[in-house]
Enzyme design. Structure first.
Site, PDB file in Angstrom:
ATOM      1  N   ASP A  38      14.596  59.294  42.999  1.00  0.00           N
ATOM      2  CA  ASP A  38      13.743  58.520  43.772  1.00  0.00           C
ATOM      3  C   ASP A  38      12.181  59.257  43.049  1.00  0.00           C
ATOM      4  OD1 ASP A  38      11.723  57.000  45.036  1.00  0.00           O
ATOM      5  OD2 ASP A  38      12.686  56.991  46.902  1.00  0.00           O
ATOM      6  N   ASP A  39      11.319  58.601  42.468  1.00  0.00           N
ATOM      7  CA  ASP A  39      10.064  59.229  41.692  1.00  0.00           C
ATOM      8  C   ASP A  39      10.279  60.212  40.935  1.00  0.00           C
ATOM      9  OD1 ASP A  39       9.036  57.026  43.139  1.00  0.00           O
ATOM     10  OD2 ASP A  39       7.890  58.214  44.789  1.00  0.00           O
ATOM     11  N   CYS A  78       9.748  51.218  44.087  1.00  0.00           N
ATOM     12  CA  CYS A  78      11.408  51.319  44.620  1.00  0.00           C
ATOM     13  C   CYS A  78      12.208  49.973  44.643  1.00  0.00           C
ATOM     14  CB  CYS A  78      11.009  52.020  45.938  1.00  0.00           C
ATOM     15  SG  CYS A  78      10.294  53.520  46.151  1.00  0.00           S
ATOM     16  N   ARG A  82      15.343  48.975  42.244  1.00  0.00           N
ATOM     17  CA  ARG A  82      16.879  48.810  42.824  1.00  0.00           C
ATOM     18  C   ARG A  82      17.558  47.539  42.581  1.00  0.00           C
ATOM     19  NH1 ARG A  82      17.045  54.141  45.128  1.00  0.00           N
ATOM     20  NH2 ARG A  82      14.715  54.740  45.023  1.00  0.00           N
ATOM     21  N   LYS A 131      19.752  56.110  49.456  1.00  0.00           N
ATOM     22  CA  LYS A 131      18.434  55.155  49.768  1.00  0.00           C
ATOM     23  C   LYS A 131      19.027  53.765  49.433  1.00  0.00           C
ATOM     24  CE  LYS A 131      13.728  54.278  48.474  1.00  0.00           C
ATOM     25  NZ  LYS A 131      12.658  54.799  47.948  1.00  0.00           N
ATOM     26  N   HIS A 133      16.790  50.437  50.537  1.00  0.00           N
ATOM     27  CA  HIS A 133      15.613  49.688  50.142  1.00  0.00           C
ATOM     28  C   HIS A 133      15.537  48.419  49.613  1.00  0.00           C
ATOM     29  CE1 HIS A 133      11.275  51.230  49.501  1.00  0.00           C
ATOM     30  NE2 HIS A 133      11.408  50.051  50.488  1.00  0.00           N
ATOM     31  N   SER A 156      12.554  53.903  51.872  1.00  0.00           N
ATOM     32  CA  SER A 156      11.936  55.285  51.438  1.00  0.00           C
ATOM     33  C   SER A 156      11.797  56.276  52.817  1.00  0.00           C
ATOM     34  CB  SER A 156      10.428  55.063  50.775  1.00  0.00           C
ATOM     35  OG  SER A 156      10.708  54.458  49.687  1.00  0.00           O
ATOM     36  N   HIS A 240      11.168  61.913  46.442  1.00  0.00           N
ATOM     37  CA  HIS A 240      10.133  60.996  46.979  1.00  0.00           C
ATOM     38  C   HIS A 240       9.556  61.942  48.090  1.00  0.00           C
ATOM     39  CE1 HIS A 240       8.289  57.767  49.466  1.00  0.00           C
ATOM     40  NE2 HIS A 240       8.376  56.963  48.249  1.00  0.00           N
ATOM     41  N   ASP A 292      14.500  55.890  39.368  1.00  0.00           N
ATOM     42  CA  ASP A 292      13.970  54.369  39.834  1.00  0.00           C
ATOM     43  C   ASP A 292      12.528  54.085  39.209  1.00  0.00           C
ATOM     44  OD1 ASP A 292      12.478  56.151  41.601  1.00  0.00           O
ATOM     45  OD2 ASP A 292      12.803  54.808  43.255  1.00  0.00           O
ATOM     46  N   ASN A 293      11.766  55.022  38.992  1.00  0.00           N
ATOM     47  CA  ASN A 293      10.575  54.936  38.376  1.00  0.00           C
ATOM     48  C   ASN A 293       9.754  56.156  38.153  1.00  0.00           C
ATOM     49  OD1 ASN A 293       9.906  53.773  41.589  1.00  0.00           O
ATOM     50  ND2 ASN A 293       8.879  55.601  40.807  1.00  0.00           N
ATOM     51  N   LYS A 313       3.952  56.124  38.516  1.00  0.00           N
ATOM     52  CA  LYS A 313       4.513  55.131  39.496  1.00  0.00           C
ATOM     53  C   LYS A 313       3.259  54.167  39.903  1.00  0.00           C
ATOM     54  CE  LYS A 313       6.230  54.964  44.413  1.00  0.00           C
ATOM     55  NZ  LYS A 313       6.665  55.476  45.477  1.00  0.00           N
TER      56      LYS A 313
END
Length: 464
Positions: A38-39, A78, A82, A131, A133, A156, A240, A292-293, A313
């Protein structure tokens, strides 16, 4: 004659789209493991150039498998990213163009086919750990989307709790929280619930133990299902913000707490790979690692790095969409391969369908089978060579990449970049190549027109 017929049948089986010749006799179909962080920024892996973060397990994955330098998430935030991964579609097509918040009415529609739904038709055991989301109401949780097992937080880790969540009888309350305080509608940012299946089992969860506990759950799932095909989707909550690391990793990285969190994720990957080998199934398991990004750079030292890319992001510059990607499958993916061919998370579902013999979703998807590329075939082309790759932000299409060229349009701001010569998107060539701009703009308009006409499940969205 019978001998010739047998040879022809074997050749047909090998090249058939439904072929499962990639597997071992012990298990008729390959296991699939996806590790989704995540991130985590493009640079935040040793083999992708991080000067301060140590990731020996991921580096070894690249050494033993394939590294993608031009791999894309289908969103720079996010929830959409996904939705894209799990459905093989651009997030706007499946009705998740924006981040979903606790207790909102919507989520990823049950009418969509996730990777887990698809693999259940092939008798796979399925687990989502980490996660989610994609909606926190009962009908949107992983257990309603094809997953047998769910253990994690439903959004998140900087969010709050849905006061209407289903509560386990033996729930563990921490930090002075009670059932009454959980049921309050007061926002408590950073205090998030831990779910097991569809119930809250801990509130607020001790986030310093999340990566460790996710890993334990993942290892146990692998051991429990070693004798049958399984799909493990391990979606880490880190890095994240707010950042956490267990005592074994906190304060150990040269990159501060952010580096601690990433290095613990690297340890987690190592535990997964070690378990697969110990259970004798590493040669029948495809492992994919990606993010994810791009990084949340506005968080300073608590955010990652996308260098040498521009942006971060929530942007359609490369830094928001292009992410680290490494894949390993001993004996099936060539070792030490590096590819600059364009591929995306939306290509994972159709690739898995090909490898497992599963049928593709009945509804239109955007991803394409990238197995030849993923396997390390030197002659393989990008699955997006012909049609291009598209960058959506919220409800709008802002950019397209085709080959080395990228066109980005935000209202009257038109920018054309040659990413081969200008990876950092510093030189706008729009005025130099007007025909290229016109051609790519036409491609964008045509694709977006089709998507807007055929997008699905939009009824629950805000600000349509």
């Amino acid at each position: 004659m019978q001998k010739l017929t047998l040879i022809l049948l074997l050749i047909t089986a090998f090249f058939s789209p439904k072929s499962t010749v990639f597997s071992q006799a012990k298990n008729s179909k390959p296991n699939i493991v996806i590790v989704f962080t995540d991130d985590q920024g493009y640079q935040d892996v040793g083999v992708f150039g991080s000067p301060l973060i140590s990731t020996p397990n991921l580096d070894n994955m690249a050494k033993n498998g394939i590294k993608f330098t031009d791999f894309y998430s289908a969103s720079s935030v996010c929830s959409p990213s996904r939705a894209a991964l799990l459905t093989g579609s651009y997030p706007n097509r499946v009705g998740v163009p924006q981040v979903l918040w606790p207790n909102l009415p919507g989520g990823l529609s049950n009418e969509e086919t996730t990777i887990a739904n698809m693999l259940k038709t092939q008798n796979y055991a399925t687990a989502c750990i980490g996660k989610w989301h994609l909606g926190d109401k009962q009908e949107y949780l992983p257990t309603s989307q094809g997953f047998d097992v769910y253990y994690g937080i439903p959004f998140s880790n900087d969010m709050s709790v849905n006061p209407k969540s289903k509560i386990a009888k033996n729930i563990k309350f921490r930090e002075g929280m009670t059932l009454d305080s959980l049921r309050e509608k007061k926002w408590r940012g950073g205090r998030v619930p831990l779910f097991k299946q569809d119930e809250v089992i801990e509130y607020p969860v001790d986030q310093s133990t999340l990566t460790q506990r996710y890993t334990e759950q993942a290892v146990n799932f692998i051991k429990d299902n070693k004798d049958k095909p399984f799909f493990l989707y391990l979606a880490h909550s880190m890095p994240h913000v707010p950042l956490y690391a267990s005592p074994d990793f906190k304060g150990k990285s040269k990159r501060g707490l952010y580096g601690d969190a990433v290095e613990e994720i690297d340890w987690s990957v190592g535990e997964i790979l070690k378990t697969l080998k110990e259970q004798g199934i590493d040669e029948n398991t495809l492992v994919i690692f990606t993010s994810d990004n791009g990084p949340w750079t506005s968080r300073g030292d608590h955010g990652g790095s996308a260098l040498p890319l521009r942006g971060h992001k929530n942007e359609t510059f490369e830094g928001g969409f292009r992410v680290p990607m490494i894949a390993q499958w001993n004996g099936k993916i060539k070792a030490g391969v590096v590819t600059d061919k364009i591929a995306s998370t939306i290509d994972i579902l159709p690739t898995i369908a090909y490898l497992t013999g599963a049928d593709l979703p009945e509804k239109k998807i955007d991803g394409k089978n990238m197995w030849l590329l993923l396997s390390g075939n030197e002659k393989a082309k990008s699955p997006h060579k012909k049609d291009g790759f598209f960058y959506y932000k919220d409800f709008k299409l802002e950019a397209v990449r085709k080959g080395d060229w990228k066109l980005r349009i935000i209202e009257d701001d038109v920018a054309l970049y040659n990413l081969k010569d200008d990876i950092s998107e510093q030189h706008n060539l729009a005025s130099t190549y007007p025909k290229k701009v016109k051609k790519l703009k036409k491609m964008m308009l045509k694709f977006d027109e089709e998507l807007q006409k055929n997008k699905r499940n939009q009824q629950h969205l805000r600000n349509k």
